[in-house]
Design an enzyme around this catalytic site. Structure first.
Site, mmCIF file in Angstrom:
data_model
loop_
_atom_site.group_PDB
_atom_site.id
_atom_site.type_symbol
_atom_site.label_atom_id
_atom_site.label_comp_id
_atom_site.label_asym_id
_atom_site.label_seq_id
_atom_site.Cartn_x
_atom_site.Cartn_y
_atom_site.Cartn_z
ATOM 1 N N GLU A 94 -7.081 0.796 -4.863
ATOM 2 C CA GLU A 94 -7.134 0.729 -3.397
ATOM 3 C C GLU A 94 -8.502 0.263 -2.877
ATOM 4 O OE1 GLU A 94 -5.771 4.632 -2.418
ATOM 5 O OE2 GLU A 94 -3.716 4.154 -2.985
ATOM 6 N N ASP B 253 0.876 -1.168 0.000
ATOM 7 C CA ASP B 253 0.000 0.000 0.000
ATOM 8 C C ASP B 253 0.915 1.221 0.000
ATOM 9 O OD1 ASP B 253 -1.683 2.090 0.513
ATOM 10 O OD2 ASP B 253 -2.407 1.344 2.454
ATOM 11 N N ASP C 240 -12.746 5.966 2.437
ATOM 12 C CA ASP C 240 -11.326 5.969 2.798
ATOM 13 C C ASP C 240 -10.922 7.349 3.306
ATOM 14 O OD1 ASP C 240 -8.581 5.944 2.960
ATOM 15 O OD2 ASP C 240 -8.250 5.041 0.994
ATOM 16 N N LYS D 21 3.396 11.140 -3.537
ATOM 17 C CA LYS D 21 2.346 10.501 -4.341
ATOM 18 C C LYS D 21 1.541 11.535 -5.125
ATOM 19 C CE LYS D 21 -1.313 7.042 -3.686
ATOM 20 N NZ LYS D 21 -1.975 6.234 -2.655
#
Lengths: 618, 107
Positions: A184, A25, A206, A86
């Site tokens: 994800e 992850d 999330d 990211k």
């Protein structure tokens, strides 16, 4: 002595053949690695005993530091400490103007792509991510006692091709074999085993440290399809902390905080937030002008502070449902991801909105990595055949242009990937030595109505009569949706190939409208196809007969020759029109007239072949 | 003839079986392969074969096929940690030589 793990029945590996795989992850704030051992998926701890590694890389003149040690320097050496890389993945320099103000490090232009100027020179986001991946992979191979055969890396569902490719490049740079990139939310759903459960629509909520994502997935026949994604890339648990800090500032009367005070307040805020998950009220102490301020915060107060933020996430949920054309009642399962979903108010609000109790039994910080590990274990081949997960399908058929502008579908839509399909084609003309291949995507019968993906040529076909060459065209789509097309002439082995990314640049709406078009125009398309087929056939007959006449007109009487010439002229004429039946009739007429001619040619060539040979030799 | 396991191994086997949600026990055995002749097999068991022998360890079943048993009779299965790595280890009194990596052995 090597340490052994328990395998599934019949899946024991031979010595030195253990298939080691891990799920990673790769998060904006934190990253984790997990693996399946003895049938159990678990996150792996590093030498410091931690499984959550901050996604922070610090470049010093002496080397590279990743994780907690890098994070510790994030304030003192902000220029060289890369956080939240990211957000930069797969981005052009011009796309990051807004980020330039937010990040403490120096963004530079590297041939149009964004990069970061550090103490070790210019580093691009792929290189920075590779450092994080290598660190995690190290932990995994140390724990598993061997090199990894492959990894599954998770990416947000909204990542585009450039961002996905950048993630794959980072893995390659880190020396990792990427089995698959996994969305994800899909990983989270897999961790809960939803792939083998009830079919229907699933919501994945999330709420991480700095980002909020809501994804709507549909599970059908073991395949997850992302229906819609939404969220807020600047909303997360950190905002909860800041809301609490403001409240604490009001209590202590400290309007302005130094760096050090800020850190103290943030730590206190985080502790309060976490402890109020279990308790109704928590006491705290903060230094204040050489004294200590003693206060307390109740859960009700906390909820009041963060309620506007939680409401904001619910609004995003409502929006994404609207995008997907669904109502909250249609959601069968809600999966909670991200540490901030531990906050009781978040759970309550989500449960109330979707009218269903969300799934929370797996640690929300680890659930994505665990899902990735489960998928990696299957992909690397540690599970029996029947257990293979089906995850992705081809949204539109893939095919090849054939004579007459028609589409020959090689892989039909909704085929589960990875997949490979082959079909044989042949040459249209005598002595044809090259073939143009045109790869198209879509459901319609004519090339003009489909989307062109790529063109390439196969050269070096040995000269043969029309229809003599065997050209095998193979379409292969890998697990990431990458299509490669190979054409090979069988007698010589000459081949040519090309790679394409079929989904590139197609939005869901475009896919939907292409599908709708194929149904709407079905009848028209079929008629068009029949017409084109007859036109192509006419062309072939004209070509063949003309060639034959050129070679062997002497076998015909002048009357016969006249008749055939007339038939050819007539055929040439109707071929231009769009009367399918007339073309068909003219072809049949020509065939009848030339039947005898063909027989005579056959006899002649047999005579030629046998001349000078005696019966025994034949 | 018997096969046994340590408490540490038993605890892990129990928890792995529970986590898997199905399976009647643990298969231990050998197969002929590897650089030194024989390699250990460690698998979950869903169905018993005809020549299987079952050894009870508390509530757990250790399952060995007849052919394997002669090579591993008297073996004690252990669960050990080495640094970050952890896993099962066979303490097999029949072993005469191991290959360098310890993944295969001869008797």
């Amino acid at each position: 002595m090597a340490l052994l793990q328990i395998a599934e029945p019949g899946q024991s590996a031979a010595p030195h053949q253990h298939k080691l795989a891990a799920g990673i992850d790769l998060g904006t704030t934190n990253s984790l690695v997990a693996t399946v051992r003895s049938g159990e998926a678990k996150t792996l701890v590093n030498r410091q005993g931690r499984d959550m590694v901050p996604s922070v890389v610090r470049y010093t003149p002496d080397g590279v530091i990743v994780g907690d040690a890098a994070l510790a320097a994030a304030i003192d050496d902000a220029q060289n400490t890369i956080v939240s890389v990211k957000r930069l993945m797969g981005k052009g320099y011009s796309e990051t103007t807004a980020l330039k103000q937010q990040v403490p490090y120096q963004l530079v232009d590297q041939q149009g792509l964004v990069a970061i100027d550090t103490a070790q020179g210019v580093k691009n986001p792929v290189e920075v991510s590779a450092e994080i991946l290598a660190t995690l992979a190290n932990t995994a191979s140390e724990t598993l006692g061997g090199e990894l055969n492959g990894v599954v890396i998770t990416v947000p569902a909204y990542f585009d091709d450039a961002q996905r490719q950048a993630t794959k490049d980072a893995a390659k740079l880190a020396g990792l074999n990427v089995l698959r990139l996994l969305n994800e939310p899909t990983a989270a759903a897999l961790a809960y085993g939803l792939d083998s459960g009830q079919e229907g629509v699933i919501a994945v909520y999330d709420l991480g440290g700095g980002t909020f994502d809501i994804s709507i997935l549909r599970l059908r026949r073991g395949v997850f399809e992302v229906l819609a994604t939404g969220g807020d890339s600047a909303l997360g648990g950190d905002d909860f902390d800041h809301a609490i800090v403001s409240h604490l500032q009001q209590q202590t009367g400290q309007a302005k905080l130094s760096h050090q005070q800020m850190r103290q307040y943030l730590t206190t805020a985080r502790q309060l937030k976490e402890q109020l998950t279990e308790r109704d009220s928590v006491d705290f102490a903060l230094p204040l002008n050489d004294c200590v301020y003693n206060g307390s915060l109740s859960r009700a107060e906390l909820e009041q502070l963060i309620s506007p933020l939680v409401k904001q996430t619910i609004r995003a949920c409502r929006q994404v449902l609207r995008d997907a054309g669904l109502t909250a009642e249609e959601i069968v399962k809600v999966v909670m991801v991200g540490g901030s979903t531990r906050v009781p108010l978040v759970r309550q609000q989500v449960a109330a909105f979707f009218a269903t109790e969300p799934l929370t039994s797996i640690d929300p910080d680890k659930v994505v990595a665990i899902g990735a590990a489960i998928q990696a274990n299957v992909l690397v081949g540690n599970k029996a055949e029947g257990d293979t997960l089906l995850l992705d399908v081809i949204p539109l058929s893939l095919g090849l242009e054939t004579m007459g502008g028609l589409v020959e579908k090689i892989i039909p839509r909704n085929t589960v990937i990875p997949v490979a399909r082959a079909q044989e084609f042949t040459t249209f003309k005598d002595g044809q030595t090259a073939m143009a291949l045109h790869v198209v995507q879509g459901e319609r019968e004519l090339v003009d109505d489909c989307r062109s993906l790529a063109r390439f040529e196969l050269r070096g076909i040995p000269p043969m009569p029309a229809g003599g060459a065997h050209i095998r065209v193979t379409f292969q789509v890998d697990a990431d949706g990458l299509l490669s097309v190979t054409a090979q002439e069988k007698s010589t082995g000459v081949q040519a190939n090309i790679q394409v990314k079929p989904s590139y640049g197609l939005t869901d709406e475009q896919v939907a409208s292409m599908l709708k078009g194929s149904m709407q125009y079905a009848r028209q398309d079929m008629q068009q196809r029949l017409l084109r087929e007859q036109q192509v056939e006419a062309e072939r007959v004209l070509e063949a007969v003309s060639q034959a006449l050129k070679a062997d007109a002497a076998l015909l009487s002048s009357a016969e020759l006249d008749n055939i010439q007339q038939a050819l002229t007539a055929l040439r004429q109707v071929r231009q029109g769009d009367d399918t039946a007339a073309i068909k009739a003219a072809i049949e007429h020509t065939n009848q007239l030339t039947d005898d001619f063909a027989a005579r040619r056959m006899d002649q060539s047999i005579r030629h072949a046998l001349k000078g040979h005696n019966v025994d030799e034949v | 003839m018997a096969i046994s396991m340590t408490q540490a191994a038993a605890d892990r086997v129990r928890s792995f079986l529970q986590n898997r949600g199905k399976g009647i026990g643990l298969r231990v055995g050998v197969k002929t392969t590897g650089c030194s002749g024989l390699a250990y097999v460690l698998e979950f068991v869903d169905t018993l074969n005809d020549d299987d022998q079952v050894f009870e360890h508390d509530d757990l079943k250790l399952i060995v096929d007849g052919k394997s048993l002669v090579y591993i009779d008297g073996t004690q299965l252990d669960f050990v940690k080495e640094g970050l790595n952890e896993g099962f280890q066979f303490n097999n009194p029949n072993v005469n030589g191991e290959c360098g990596c310890g993944e295969s052995f001869t008797v």
